[in-house]
Design a protein around this motif. Structure first.
Motif, PDB file in Angstrom:
ATOM      1  N   SER A 127       0.845  -1.137  -0.004  1.00 49.24           N
ATOM      2  CA  SER A 127       0.161   0.140  -0.125  1.00 49.24           C
ATOM      3  C   SER A 127       0.855   1.203   0.008  1.00 49.24           C
ATOM      4  O   SER A 127       2.067   1.341   0.746  1.00 49.24           O
ATOM      5  CB  SER A 127      -1.092  -0.072   1.335  1.00 49.24           C
ATOM      6  OG  SER A 127      -1.919  -1.307   1.248  1.00 49.24           O
ATOM      7  N   ALA A 128       0.601   2.183  -1.023  1.00 49.94           N
ATOM      8  CA  ALA A 128       1.229   3.472  -1.098  1.00 49.94           C
ATOM      9  C   ALA A 128       0.723   4.478  -0.389  1.00 49.94           C
ATOM     10  O   ALA A 128      -0.561   5.003  -0.152  1.00 49.94           O
ATOM     11  CB  ALA A 128       1.510   3.825  -2.439  1.00 49.94           C
ATOM     12  N   SER A 129       1.663   5.192   0.328  1.00 51.44           N
ATOM     13  CA  SER A 129       1.161   6.315   1.041  1.00 51.44           C
ATOM     14  C   SER A 129       1.647   7.657   0.404  1.00 51.44           C
ATOM     15  O   SER A 129       2.963   7.764   0.271  1.00 51.44           O
ATOM     16  CB  SER A 129       1.788   6.408   2.559  1.00 51.44           C
ATOM     17  OG  SER A 129       1.283   7.849   3.360  1.00 51.44           O
ATOM     18  N   PRO A 130       0.960   8.666   0.178  1.00 44.74           N
ATOM     19  CA  PRO A 130       1.413   9.889  -0.795  1.00 44.74           C
ATOM     20  C   PRO A 130       1.578  11.059   0.118  1.00 44.74           C
ATOM     21  O   PRO A 130       1.070  11.247   1.310  1.00 44.74           O
ATOM     22  CB  PRO A 130       0.424  10.105  -1.617  1.00 44.74           C
ATOM     23  CG  PRO A 130      -1.012   9.652  -0.966  1.00 44.74           C
ATOM     24  CD  PRO A 130      -0.444   8.617  -0.156  1.00 44.74           C
ATOM     25  N   ASN A 188       1.492  -4.790   3.161  1.00 46.95           N
ATOM     26  CA  ASN A 188       0.168  -4.603   3.946  1.00 46.95           C
ATOM     27  C   ASN A 188       0.209  -6.026   4.269  1.00 46.95           C
ATOM     28  O   ASN A 188      -0.046  -7.122   3.658  1.00 46.95           O
ATOM     29  CB  ASN A 188      -0.759  -4.505   2.614  1.00 46.95           C
ATOM     30  CG  ASN A 188      -2.157  -4.332   3.397  1.00 46.95           C
ATOM     31  OD1 ASN A 188      -2.575  -5.157   4.302  1.00 46.95           O
ATOM     32  ND2 ASN A 188      -3.154  -3.304   2.783  1.00 46.95           N
ATOM     33  N   ASP A 189       0.500  -6.158   5.640  1.00 43.13           N
ATOM     34  CA  ASP A 189       0.560  -7.397   6.455  1.00 43.13           C
ATOM     35  C   ASP A 189      -0.645  -8.441   6.286  1.00 43.13           C
ATOM     36  O   ASP A 189      -0.361  -9.628   6.225  1.00 43.13           O
ATOM     37  CB  ASP A 189       1.173  -7.214   7.972  1.00 43.13           C
ATOM     38  CG  ASP A 189       2.712  -6.821   8.040  1.00 43.13           C
ATOM     39  OD1 ASP A 189       3.366  -7.176   7.122  1.00 43.13           O
ATOM     40  OD2 ASP A 189       2.798  -5.833   8.712  1.00 43.13           O
ATOM     41  N   VAL A 190      -1.580  -7.630   6.605  1.00 42.97           N
ATOM     42  CA  VAL A 190      -3.022  -8.449   6.747  1.00 42.97           C
ATOM     43  C   VAL A 190      -3.599  -8.891   5.294  1.00 42.97           C
ATOM     44  O   VAL A 190      -3.631 -10.134   5.097  1.00 42.97           O
ATOM     45  CB  VAL A 190      -3.985  -7.454   7.234  1.00 42.97           C
ATOM     46  CG1 VAL A 190      -5.270  -8.334   7.077  1.00 42.97           C
ATOM     47  CG2 VAL A 190      -3.610  -7.103   8.518  1.00 42.97           C
ATOM     48  N   LEU A 191      -3.378  -8.250   4.300  1.00 41.65           N
ATOM     49  CA  LEU A 191      -3.736  -8.805   2.953  1.00 41.65           C
ATOM     50  C   LEU A 191      -2.726  -9.679   2.344  1.00 41.65           C
ATOM     51  O   LEU A 191      -3.083 -10.754   1.667  1.00 41.65           O
ATOM     52  CB  LEU A 191      -3.892  -7.589   1.911  1.00 41.65           C
ATOM     53  CG  LEU A 191      -4.949  -6.637   2.170  1.00 41.65           C
ATOM     54  CD1 LEU A 191      -5.102  -5.358   1.195  1.00 41.65           C
ATOM     55  CD2 LEU A 191      -6.417  -7.083   2.374  1.00 41.65           C
ATOM     56  N   THR A 192      -1.453  -9.400   2.694  1.00 38.94           N
ATOM     57  CA  THR A 192      -0.299 -10.388   2.284  1.00 38.94           C
ATOM     58  C   THR A 192      -0.303 -11.870   2.849  1.00 38.94           C
ATOM     59  O   THR A 192      -0.283 -12.742   2.279  1.00 38.94           O
ATOM     60  CB  THR A 192       1.264  -9.773   2.743  1.00 38.94           C
ATOM     61  OG1 THR A 192       1.449  -8.528   1.929  1.00 38.94           O
ATOM     62  CG2 THR A 192       2.410 -10.677   2.047  1.00 38.94           C
ATOM     63  N   ARG A 194      -3.208 -13.038   4.038  1.00 37.87           N
ATOM     64  CA  ARG A 194      -4.358 -13.641   3.274  1.00 37.87           C
ATOM     65  C   ARG A 194      -4.081 -14.229   2.066  1.00 37.87           C
ATOM     66  O   ARG A 194      -4.581 -15.396   1.748  1.00 37.87           O
ATOM     67  CB  ARG A 194      -5.449 -12.789   3.340  1.00 37.87           C
ATOM     68  CG  ARG A 194      -6.086 -12.369   4.425  1.00 37.87           C
ATOM     69  CD  ARG A 194      -7.160 -11.402   4.592  1.00 37.87           C
ATOM     70  NE  ARG A 194      -7.861 -10.534   5.526  1.00 37.87           N
ATOM     71  CZ  ARG A 194      -8.752  -9.856   5.611  1.00 37.87           C
ATOM     72  NH1 ARG A 194      -9.323  -9.356   4.617  1.00 37.87           N
ATOM     73  NH2 ARG A 194      -9.280  -9.461   6.918  1.00 37.87           N
ATOM     74  N   LEU A 195      -3.128 -13.501   1.288  1.00 34.99           N
ATOM     75  CA  LEU A 195      -2.731 -14.113   0.129  1.00 34.99           C
ATOM     76  C   LEU A 195      -2.049 -15.175  -0.020  1.00 34.99           C
ATOM     77  O   LEU A 195      -2.155 -16.145  -0.728  1.00 34.99           O
ATOM     78  CB  LEU A 195      -2.210 -12.641  -0.795  1.00 34.99           C
ATOM     79  CG  LEU A 195      -1.672 -12.870  -2.347  1.00 34.99           C
ATOM     80  CD1 LEU A 195      -2.692 -13.281  -3.280  1.00 34.99           C
ATOM     81  CD2 LEU A 195      -0.773 -11.786  -2.724  1.00 34.99           C
ATOM     82  N   GLN A 196      -1.055 -15.119   0.808  1.00 34.06           N
ATOM     83  CA  GLN A 196      -0.099 -16.291   0.971  1.00 34.06           C
ATOM     84  C   GLN A 196      -0.857 -17.597   1.499  1.00 34.06           C
ATOM     85  O   GLN A 196      -0.527 -18.632   0.918  1.00 34.06           O
ATOM     86  CB  GLN A 196       1.199 -15.934   1.761  1.00 34.06           C
ATOM     87  CG  GLN A 196       2.062 -14.828   1.021  1.00 34.06           C
ATOM     88  CD  GLN A 196       3.255 -14.517   1.962  1.00 34.06           C
ATOM     89  OE1 GLN A 196       3.228 -14.949   3.128  1.00 34.06           O
ATOM     90  NE2 GLN A 196       4.160 -13.675   1.308  1.00 34.06           N
ATOM     91  N   GLN A 197      -1.628 -17.425   2.410  1.00 33.55           N
ATOM     92  CA  GLN A 197      -2.362 -18.358   2.926  1.00 33.55           C
ATOM     93  C   GLN A 197      -3.211 -18.999   1.784  1.00 33.55           C
ATOM     94  O   GLN A 197      -3.310 -20.238   1.820  1.00 33.55           O
ATOM     95  CB  GLN A 197      -3.272 -18.007   3.931  1.00 33.55           C
ATOM     96  CG  GLN A 197      -2.621 -17.740   5.122  1.00 33.55           C
ATOM     97  CD  GLN A 197      -3.528 -17.002   6.401  1.00 33.55           C
ATOM     98  OE1 GLN A 197      -4.542 -16.895   6.308  1.00 33.55           O
ATOM     99  NE2 GLN A 197      -2.970 -16.912   7.453  1.00 33.55           N
ATOM    100  N   GLY A 198      -3.875 -18.264   0.969  1.00 33.71           N
ATOM    101  CA  GLY A 198      -4.739 -18.903  -0.170  1.00 33.71           C
ATOM    102  C   GLY A 198      -3.744 -19.480  -1.167  1.00 33.71           C
ATOM    103  O   GLY A 198      -4.352 -20.467  -1.599  1.00 33.71           O
ATOM    104  N   ALA A 199      -2.690 -18.994  -1.461  1.00 35.80           N
ATOM    105  CA  ALA A 199      -1.687 -19.580  -2.360  1.00 35.80           C
ATOM    106  C   ALA A 199      -1.324 -20.860  -1.627  1.00 35.80           C
ATOM    107  O   ALA A 199      -1.269 -21.917  -2.504  1.00 35.80           O
ATOM    108  CB  ALA A 199      -0.569 -18.828  -2.469  1.00 35.80           C
TER     109      ALA A 199
END
Length: 211
Positions: A127-130, A188-192, A194-199
């Motif tokens: 996630s990018a913070s501007p 983004n630790d939370v989404l990462t 979830r993504l890795q668990q799904g993989a």
């Protein structure tokens, strides 16, 4: 002595005459009230904007069309926009702008791109913070499209070109000649997770070793 007589009640014709005479006056009053209410309602928007900006220090966003109209008054002005990019130490990505700077006219829309690549061996969500500098220019830099609006997912080794469309408000203070747009990408630790668990759940089970 003369007999005192009670005043005679108004005849129906007299009442009708009174109503006819009063009707134009009432019509004018009603029209005046309607026009006054319309003028008051029309004035609420600029009054609200003035109250927010002058009293509370809140600058309201201007639309693209409004910015374009305002741009004609300062069409000869040129502002330098600088671009910067960095990543948090927890995020194994490469991230940088393609262009270091750009000359722009306030009120016109421009586009630039950033490059990102996942250098790890697993998918990661970032996630990018501007941020905009100087601080007093932040309210005059409007992004119409940006990768920072949503989280970005890059598979292992994947790279991506990410566009940014922006408009510099024509009301940018005259003393500001250079505006710097910076982004910092964070993992983004939370989404990462979830993504890795799904993989992992989609990976076929390894065959058992022969006895």
């Amino acid at each position: 002595m003369s007999d005192a007589r009670d005043p005679q009640p108004a005849q129906p014709r007299d009442l009708a005459e009174v109503r006819r005479q009063a009707s134009p006056k009432m019509t004018k009053v009603m029209i005046g009230v309607a026009l006054g209410a319309f003028a008051f309602t029309f004035a609420l928007v600029p009054l609200y904007r003035i109250a927010c900006e002058k009293v509370f220090g809140i600058r309201l966003e201007r639309g693209v069309a409004e910015a374009d109209r305002g741009g004609h008054a300062v069409s000869d002005r040129i502002v330098t926009v600088q671009f910067d990019g960095s990543v948090n130490s927890k995020l194994p990505w490469e991230f940088r702008p393609h262009a270091v700077s750009m000359k722009v006219r306030p009120g016109e829309q421009y586009e630039t791109t950033y490059y990102a690549r996942n250098t790890s061996d697993r998918p990661i969500v970032g996630s990018a913070s501007p941020s905009v500098a100087p601080a007093r220019a932040s309210g005059y830099f409007n992004k119409t499209e940006c990768f920072c609006f949503t989280a970005q997912t890059l598979q292992a080794g994947e790279s991506r070109e990410m566009p940014v469309r922006f408009i510099v408000d024509p009301n940018l203070p005259a003393g500001v000649e250079t505006v710097t747009l910076s982004y910092t990408f964070f993992k983004n630790d939370v989404l990462t997770a979830r993504l890795q668990q799904g993989a992992v759940s989609k990976t076929p089970s390894s065959p058992l070793a022969a006895p």
